[in-house]
Design an enzyme around this catalytic site. Sequence first.
Site, PDB file in Angstrom:
ATOM      1  NE  ARG A  10      -3.254  -0.200   3.027  1.00  0.00           N
ATOM      2  CZ  ARG A  10      -3.485   0.111   4.295  1.00  0.00           C
ATOM      3  NH1 ARG A  10      -3.002  -0.644   5.270  1.00  0.00           N
ATOM      4  NH2 ARG A  10      -4.202   1.177   4.603  1.00  0.00           N
ATOM      5  CE  LYS A  80      -3.138  -3.317  13.349  1.00  0.00           C
ATOM      6  NZ  LYS A  80      -4.181  -2.777  12.481  1.00  0.00           N
ATOM      7  CG  ASP A  81      -4.317  -4.627   8.293  1.00  0.00           C
ATOM      8  OD1 ASP A  81      -5.027  -4.374   9.282  1.00  0.00           O
ATOM      9  OD2 ASP A  81      -3.442  -3.851   7.858  1.00  0.00           O
ATOM     10  CB  THR A 128     -10.618   4.137  18.802  1.00  0.00           C
ATOM     11  OG1 THR A 128     -10.259   2.838  18.300  1.00  0.00           O
ATOM     12  CG2 THR A 128     -11.718   3.953  19.838  1.00  0.00           C
ATOM     13  CB  SER A 130     -10.512  -0.669  17.327  1.00  0.00           C
ATOM     14  OG  SER A 130     -10.408  -1.886  18.013  1.00  0.00           O
ATOM     15  NE  ARG A 132      -8.036  -4.934  19.116  1.00  0.00           N
ATOM     16  CZ  ARG A 132      -7.148  -4.032  19.515  1.00  0.00           C
ATOM     17  NH1 ARG A 132      -6.757  -3.992  20.766  1.00  0.00           N
ATOM     18  NH2 ARG A 132      -6.668  -3.155  18.669  1.00  0.00           N
ATOM     19  NE  ARG A 133      -6.431   0.214  19.231  1.00  0.00           N
ATOM     20  CZ  ARG A 133      -5.867   0.621  18.101  1.00  0.00           C
ATOM     21  NH1 ARG A 133      -6.556   1.392  17.255  1.00  0.00           N
ATOM     22  NH2 ARG A 133      -4.650   0.239  17.787  1.00  0.00           N
ATOM     23  CE  LYS A 134     -15.807   2.940  18.869  1.00  0.00           C
ATOM     24  NZ  LYS A 134     -16.984   2.984  17.972  1.00  0.00           N
ATOM     25  NE  ARG A 150     -10.744   3.434   8.521  1.00  0.00           N
ATOM     26  CZ  ARG A 150     -11.169   2.996   7.336  1.00  0.00           C
ATOM     27  NH1 ARG A 150     -12.460   2.785   7.136  1.00  0.00           N
ATOM     28  NH2 ARG A 150     -10.325   2.762   6.363  1.00  0.00           N
ATOM     29  N   GLY A 151      -8.453   6.812   8.642  1.00  0.00           N
ATOM     30  CA  GLY A 151      -7.384   7.521   7.957  1.00  0.00           C
ATOM     31  C   GLY A 151      -6.028   6.959   8.352  1.00  0.00           C
ATOM     32  CG  ASN A 152      -2.521   8.648   6.457  1.00  0.00           C
ATOM     33  OD1 ASN A 152      -2.562   9.530   7.317  1.00  0.00           O
ATOM     34  ND2 ASN A 152      -2.365   8.925   5.169  1.00  0.00           N
ATOM     35  CD  GLN A 154       1.648   9.831   8.295  1.00  0.00           C
ATOM     36  OE1 GLN A 154       0.697   9.117   7.976  1.00  0.00           O
ATOM     37  NE2 GLN A 154       2.893   9.396   8.305  1.00  0.00           N
ATOM     38  CB  THR A 155      -5.345  11.236   8.215  1.00  0.00           C
ATOM     39  OG1 THR A 155      -4.771  11.346   6.908  1.00  0.00           O
ATOM     40  CG2 THR A 155      -6.764  11.792   8.199  1.00  0.00           C
ATOM     41  NE  ARG A 156      -6.083   5.823  11.870  1.00  0.00           N
ATOM     42  CZ  ARG A 156      -6.065   4.528  12.109  1.00  0.00           C
ATOM     43  NH1 ARG A 156      -5.941   4.100  13.349  1.00  0.00           N
ATOM     44  NH2 ARG A 156      -6.159   3.652  11.151  1.00  0.00           N
ATOM     45  CB  CYS A 245     -19.782 -14.145  17.401  1.00  0.00           C
ATOM     46  SG  CYS A 245     -18.234 -14.276  18.329  1.00  0.00           S
TER      47      CYS A 245
END
Length: 529
Positions: A10, A80-81, A128, A130, A132-134, A150-152, A154-156, A245
């Site tokens: 990517r 992880k992706d 976030t 995710s 999982r994190r929430k 969302r975003g890369n 730097q965007t975040r 699930c």
Amino acid sequence: MSRKLIIGTRGSQLALWQANFVKDRLAEIGIEVELKIIKTQGDIIQHLRLDKLEGKGFFTKELEEELLNAQIDLAVHSHKDLPTVNPPGLIIAAVSEREDASELLIIHKDCVDIKKRLSLKHNASVGTSSNRRKAQLLSLRPDLEFTDLRGNLQTRIQKLRDEKYDAIVLAKAGVARIEMDLSDFHIEEISPVELIPAPAQGVLAIQIREADQDLFAILQKIHNNEVAETIAVERKVLNLFDGGCHAPLGSYCRKNEGKYETWTSIADDNEDFPDRFFIQSDTTEGLAELIFSKFGKDRKMPSSVFITRDLDENSYLARWLTKHRIAIDDRSLIKIYPTINKLDSFILKRADWIFFNSKNAIEHFFKLEPLVLKKTKIAVLGRGSEDALRKYNRIADFSGDNLGIKTEAIAKEFAKLVDGQTVLIPRAEGSLQTIQKELTENTKVIDVPIYETVLAENVDKSNADVLIFTSPSNVEAYFQENLVDPGQKIICIGHSTAAAIASMGLTYSLPFTPDEIGLAEAIFGLDYK
């Protein structure tokens, strides 16, 4: 190999770092490589939450198609992706060493409140996507509010700088790899044994065509077999749960002193209080299947728990027990009295470090209103003491939480850190002094007993299914007049407490960490009939 290889990747800064990392590793063994940038669905689709993307192929499908069509020779992915099953014709030929799998909570400095867990102000908004994190963060801080992000990378970070959130959560691995400057924020690092990461977080996967056996053989030179062994457990757990699930799931496995330690967290949704399970095993064989079986819908739980300390109804353990409708019998069986009423200011000035081995030590120390210098560093045994310390506006400079319940291991790690310095240790009268015994001869120890414990009399027996003892004194107080019923389970906090139980010929369990998260894991992990 004479041919020049093409790596598909990517185009984000992080993805390019990862591809170049593999390119450099291959160059070290004489393999020439060039990069080809490929855009994926995950780069284009920005409206889906990350829990819908991680492990589902949104960041990998186009790379895999290029690989199958022989337009590239290998693809580099954030492991992880990847889906847990490779497309027909493709395999993972090698994995990298694992970057630190911790999470970073990145906080606006004007939203910091170090008196609260995670140093984040009340009702803070956290970015976030995710689940999982929430779910896991809500179990630690139920007041937090969440907004999708969302975003890369730097965007975040820019969205945080633009004050669209009070804080955001990022994987430490990605931040470390591209060396992001976060000096304008307050950073809280959350270890993978506290906030359990996504399976294979922090690991790179190198994917090739299954038929390309020459390339497979070459890639074994940069393959990390030990990492592959541990993340195989995590990804198998994910695979097993995906069969039934799509719940927020974290899984983390590591090898420590010859044993495999694995943590798993799963919730029904991002607002459900997650269940956590910790297991230590000699082998990875059948480990994922055992973990999966522990979360079965028909598993039995205790109807009641007794613990020798007072539980706040809003505490982690109390909320987890309430979720499972487990009755709580909480009462301390000891009384604590101070043994001194003042600390010598000269002693405090001499100390480079102060080490606390319990919440009681912290509370009684600060009741003395000590003048602790800002330069004096503070060490604690684990997360419970970390939280107690925050009430006094201090953050621990050293914590043994990642090392578990083995006080000796924590003491040895701390001894390396403070060699040649002066350490003040406020403690209880008659404590085992495990930390002191491990400190080197070069280290000056100022040992100060500041409180003592007195046993309660005529302690009422508990009929709870699980008995949790928090100290040797509480063990002594309870068993002055009581016995254990057949079928009652015992959990001990700390090896000294366990030794007191063992001296009576009783069996017990130890949590990994001597805090409420560790206790919830230990209760969940017991087998009930």
